[in-house]
Motif scaffolding. Structure first.
Motif, PDB file in Angstrom:
ATOM      1  N   SER A 116      38.738  43.721  41.659  1.00 38.52           N
ATOM      2  CA  SER A 116      38.561  42.411  41.020  1.00 38.52           C
ATOM      3  C   SER A 116      38.152  42.561  39.556  1.00 38.52           C
ATOM      4  O   SER A 116      38.504  41.739  38.727  1.00 38.52           O
ATOM      5  CB  SER A 116      37.544  41.558  41.775  1.00 38.52           C
ATOM      6  N   ALA A 117      37.460  43.641  39.236  1.00 33.97           N
ATOM      7  CA  ALA A 117      37.043  43.871  37.852  1.00 33.97           C
ATOM      8  C   ALA A 117      38.083  44.647  37.053  1.00 33.97           C
ATOM      9  O   ALA A 117      38.187  44.486  35.840  1.00 33.97           O
ATOM     10  CB  ALA A 117      35.716  44.630  37.831  1.00 33.97           C
ATOM     11  N   ALA A 118      38.877  45.493  37.727  1.00 35.65           N
ATOM     12  CA  ALA A 118      39.739  46.435  37.021  1.00 35.65           C
ATOM     13  C   ALA A 118      41.170  45.965  36.812  1.00 35.65           C
ATOM     14  O   ALA A 118      41.804  46.328  35.824  1.00 35.65           O
ATOM     15  CB  ALA A 118      39.761  47.769  37.788  1.00 35.65           C
ATOM     16  N   VAL A 119      41.706  45.169  37.721  1.00 35.01           N
ATOM     17  CA  VAL A 119      43.127  44.827  37.675  1.00 35.01           C
ATOM     18  C   VAL A 119      43.417  43.781  36.605  1.00 35.01           C
ATOM     19  O   VAL A 119      42.757  42.744  36.534  1.00 35.01           O
ATOM     20  CB  VAL A 119      43.611  44.329  39.065  1.00 35.01           C
ATOM     21  N   ASP A 120      44.400  44.080  35.776  1.00 29.41           N
ATOM     22  CA  ASP A 120      44.896  43.125  34.791  1.00 29.41           C
ATOM     23  C   ASP A 120      45.680  42.075  35.576  1.00 29.41           C
ATOM     24  O   ASP A 120      46.705  42.384  36.179  1.00 29.41           O
ATOM     25  CB  ASP A 120      45.803  43.845  33.789  1.00 29.41           C
ATOM     26  N   PRO A 121      45.205  40.816  35.593  1.00 29.71           N
ATOM     27  CA  PRO A 121      45.836  39.801  36.437  1.00 29.71           C
ATOM     28  C   PRO A 121      47.293  39.508  36.056  1.00 29.71           C
ATOM     29  O   PRO A 121      48.097  39.125  36.897  1.00 29.71           O
ATOM     30  CB  PRO A 121      44.956  38.565  36.253  1.00 29.71           C
ATOM     31  N   ASP A 122      47.663  39.706  34.792  1.00 29.38           N
ATOM     32  CA  ASP A 122      49.033  39.430  34.364  1.00 29.38           C
ATOM     33  C   ASP A 122      50.007  40.515  34.807  1.00 29.38           C
ATOM     34  O   ASP A 122      51.136  40.233  35.184  1.00 29.38           O
ATOM     35  CB  ASP A 122      49.103  39.282  32.836  1.00 29.38           C
ATOM     36  N   LYS A 123      49.558  41.768  34.761  1.00 25.38           N
ATOM     37  CA  LYS A 123      50.454  42.885  35.063  1.00 25.38           C
ATOM     38  C   LYS A 123      50.229  43.497  36.432  1.00 25.38           C
ATOM     39  O   LYS A 123      51.050  44.266  36.916  1.00 25.38           O
ATOM     40  CB  LYS A 123      50.288  43.974  33.994  1.00 25.38           C
ATOM     41  N   GLY A 124      49.073  43.210  37.060  1.00 23.75           N
ATOM     42  CA  GLY A 124      48.777  43.785  38.364  1.00 23.75           C
ATOM     43  C   GLY A 124      48.487  45.273  38.310  1.00 23.75           C
ATOM     44  O   GLY A 124      48.630  45.970  39.303  1.00 23.75           O
ATOM     45  N   THR A 125      48.109  45.769  37.139  1.00 25.90           N
ATOM     46  CA  THR A 125      47.805  47.191  36.968  1.00 25.90           C
ATOM     47  C   THR A 125      46.386  47.357  36.434  1.00 25.90           C
ATOM     48  O   THR A 125      45.759  46.389  35.993  1.00 25.90           O
ATOM     49  CB  THR A 125      48.785  47.856  35.977  1.00 25.90           C
ATOM     50  N   ILE A 126      45.932  48.595  36.450  1.00 23.46           N
ATOM     51  CA  ILE A 126      44.612  48.916  35.910  1.00 23.46           C
ATOM     52  C   ILE A 126      44.825  49.682  34.612  1.00 23.46           C
ATOM     53  O   ILE A 126      45.303  50.824  34.624  1.00 23.46           O
ATOM     54  CB  ILE A 126      43.782  49.771  36.904  1.00 23.46           C
ATOM     55  N   LEU A 127      44.527  49.039  33.502  1.00 25.88           N
ATOM     56  CA  LEU A 127      44.578  49.715  32.207  1.00 25.88           C
ATOM     57  C   LEU A 127      43.266  50.486  32.092  1.00 25.88           C
ATOM     58  O   LEU A 127      42.253  49.953  31.658  1.00 25.88           O
ATOM     59  CB  LEU A 127      44.738  48.699  31.072  1.00 25.88           C
ATOM     60  N   TYR A 128      43.299  51.731  32.525  1.00 25.44           N
ATOM     61  CA  TYR A 128      42.056  52.462  32.726  1.00 25.44           C
ATOM     62  C   TYR A 128      41.269  52.724  31.456  1.00 25.44           C
ATOM     63  O   TYR A 128      40.070  52.883  31.509  1.00 25.44           O
ATOM     64  CB  TYR A 128      42.273  53.745  33.531  1.00 25.44           C
ATOM     65  N   LYS A 129      41.906  52.722  30.290  1.00 27.46           N
ATOM     66  CA  LYS A 129      41.132  52.909  29.046  1.00 27.46           C
ATOM     67  C   LYS A 129      40.152  51.752  28.874  1.00 27.46           C
ATOM     68  O   LYS A 129      38.989  51.956  28.558  1.00 27.46           O
ATOM     69  CB  LYS A 129      42.065  53.008  27.846  1.00 27.46           C
ATOM     70  N   ASP A 130      40.612  50.531  29.132  1.00 28.89           N
ATOM     71  CA  ASP A 130      39.734  49.363  29.035  1.00 28.89           C
ATOM     72  C   ASP A 130      38.681  49.379  30.144  1.00 28.89           C
ATOM     73  O   ASP A 130      37.516  49.071  29.915  1.00 28.89           O
ATOM     74  CB  ASP A 130      40.543  48.065  29.127  1.00 28.89           C
ATOM     75  N   TYR A 131      39.116  49.724  31.355  1.00 29.39           N
ATOM     76  CA  TYR A 131      38.199  49.707  32.498  1.00 29.39           C
ATOM     77  C   TYR A 131      37.121  50.780  32.369  1.00 29.39           C
ATOM     78  O   TYR A 131      35.970  50.544  32.718  1.00 29.39           O
ATOM     79  CB  TYR A 131      38.977  49.862  33.801  1.00 29.39           C
ATOM     80  N   ALA A 132      37.472  51.956  31.845  1.00 31.65           N
ATOM     81  CA  ALA A 132      36.488  53.041  31.685  1.00 31.65           C
ATOM     82  C   ALA A 132      35.355  52.603  30.764  1.00 31.65           C
ATOM     83  O   ALA A 132      34.191  52.924  31.005  1.00 31.65           O
ATOM     84  CB  ALA A 132      37.149  54.309  31.154  1.00 31.65           C
ATOM     85  N   SER A 133      35.674  51.849  29.730  1.00 32.37           N
ATOM     86  CA  SER A 133      34.613  51.392  28.822  1.00 32.37           C
ATOM     87  C   SER A 133      33.705  50.370  29.505  1.00 32.37           C
ATOM     88  O   SER A 133      32.513  50.303  29.222  1.00 32.37           O
ATOM     89  CB  SER A 133      35.191  50.837  27.517  1.00 32.37           C
ATOM     90  N   LEU A 134      34.256  49.592  30.440  1.00 36.55           N
ATOM     91  CA  LEU A 134      33.424  48.658  31.201  1.00 36.55           C
ATOM     92  C   LEU A 134      32.500  49.391  32.184  1.00 36.55           C
ATOM     93  O   LEU A 134      31.379  48.977  32.426  1.00 36.55           O
ATOM     94  CB  LEU A 134      34.292  47.687  32.010  1.00 36.55           C
ATOM     95  N   MET A 135      33.014  50.478  32.771  1.00 35.33           N
ATOM     96  CA  MET A 135      32.264  51.229  33.766  1.00 35.33           C
ATOM     97  C   MET A 135      31.138  52.061  33.149  1.00 35.33           C
ATOM     98  O   MET A 135      30.125  52.293  33.795  1.00 35.33           O
ATOM     99  CB  MET A 135      33.198  52.180  34.531  1.00 35.33           C
ATOM    100  N   ALA A 136      31.348  52.516  31.933  1.00 37.81           N
ATOM    101  CA  ALA A 136      30.368  53.383  31.277  1.00 37.81           C
ATOM    102  C   ALA A 136      29.116  52.578  30.957  1.00 37.81           C
ATOM    103  O   ALA A 136      29.174  51.437  30.541  1.00 37.81           O
ATOM    104  CB  ALA A 136      30.936  53.986  30.009  1.00 37.81           C
TER     105      ALA A 136
END
Length: 165
Positions: free
Chosen positions: A141-161
């Protein structure tokens, strides 16, 4: 140079600040407002404080703070001193952003810059220490890009750190 008294006051202030964070995090999961939390929330509670212990480490912590006769609940008066000590010792810190990105790069063997929901679910539930269904849903729910249905991990990694304070 700070005096001994100033150093002591700063230390006491820091401990009080940590205890407030622990109390606030505990209260979020204390749905009955009776100073107890269901043990099923143990991981979420600690992660909300910036602690990322493994499942084995969570079991060890739980063994130290659970009642003699397990009730399925953690009592605040046992949780507060244990979590304050863990935070003071800076144990179970999350990985920094650069390490998270390296891990995602390994998972993204094709170098696409993203992972699909299916790929991430497979890795997180079948490899290493598997995520629970609840953890997986929370992560997606936090990681998936709702428009593309993918996880842009560069953006998600900065949220997780979590930045050191």
């Amino acid at each position: 140079m700070a005096t001994t008294e100033e150093t002591k006051e700063n230390a006491e202030s820091y401990v009080a600040e940590l205890q407030k964070k622990v109390t606030d995090a505990f209260d979020i999961f204390d749905h009955e407002s009776n100073k107890t939390v269901d043990v099923r929330y143990r991981g979420n509670n600690r992660r909300s404080l910036g602690c990322c212990p493994t499942e084995g480490e969570l079991h060890d912590i739980l063994a130290e703070i659970e009642e003699e006769e397990p009730t399925g609940y953690i009592r605040f008066e046992k949780f507060l001193p244990k979590m304050t000590k863990i935070l003071l010792e800076r144990r179970y810190k999350p990985s920094p952003e650069d390490q998270l990105l390296k891990a995602f790069h390994v998972l993204d063997s094709e170098g696409k810059g993203y992972l699909t929901q299916e790929e991430l679910t497979k890795y997180m539930t079948e490899e290493g220490e598997p995520f629970t269904q609840e953890e997986m849903e929370e992560m997606l729910s936090a990681a998936v890009d709702p428009d593309k249905g993918t996880i842009l991990y560069k953006d998600y990694a900065s949220l997780m750190a979590v930045e050191e304070t």
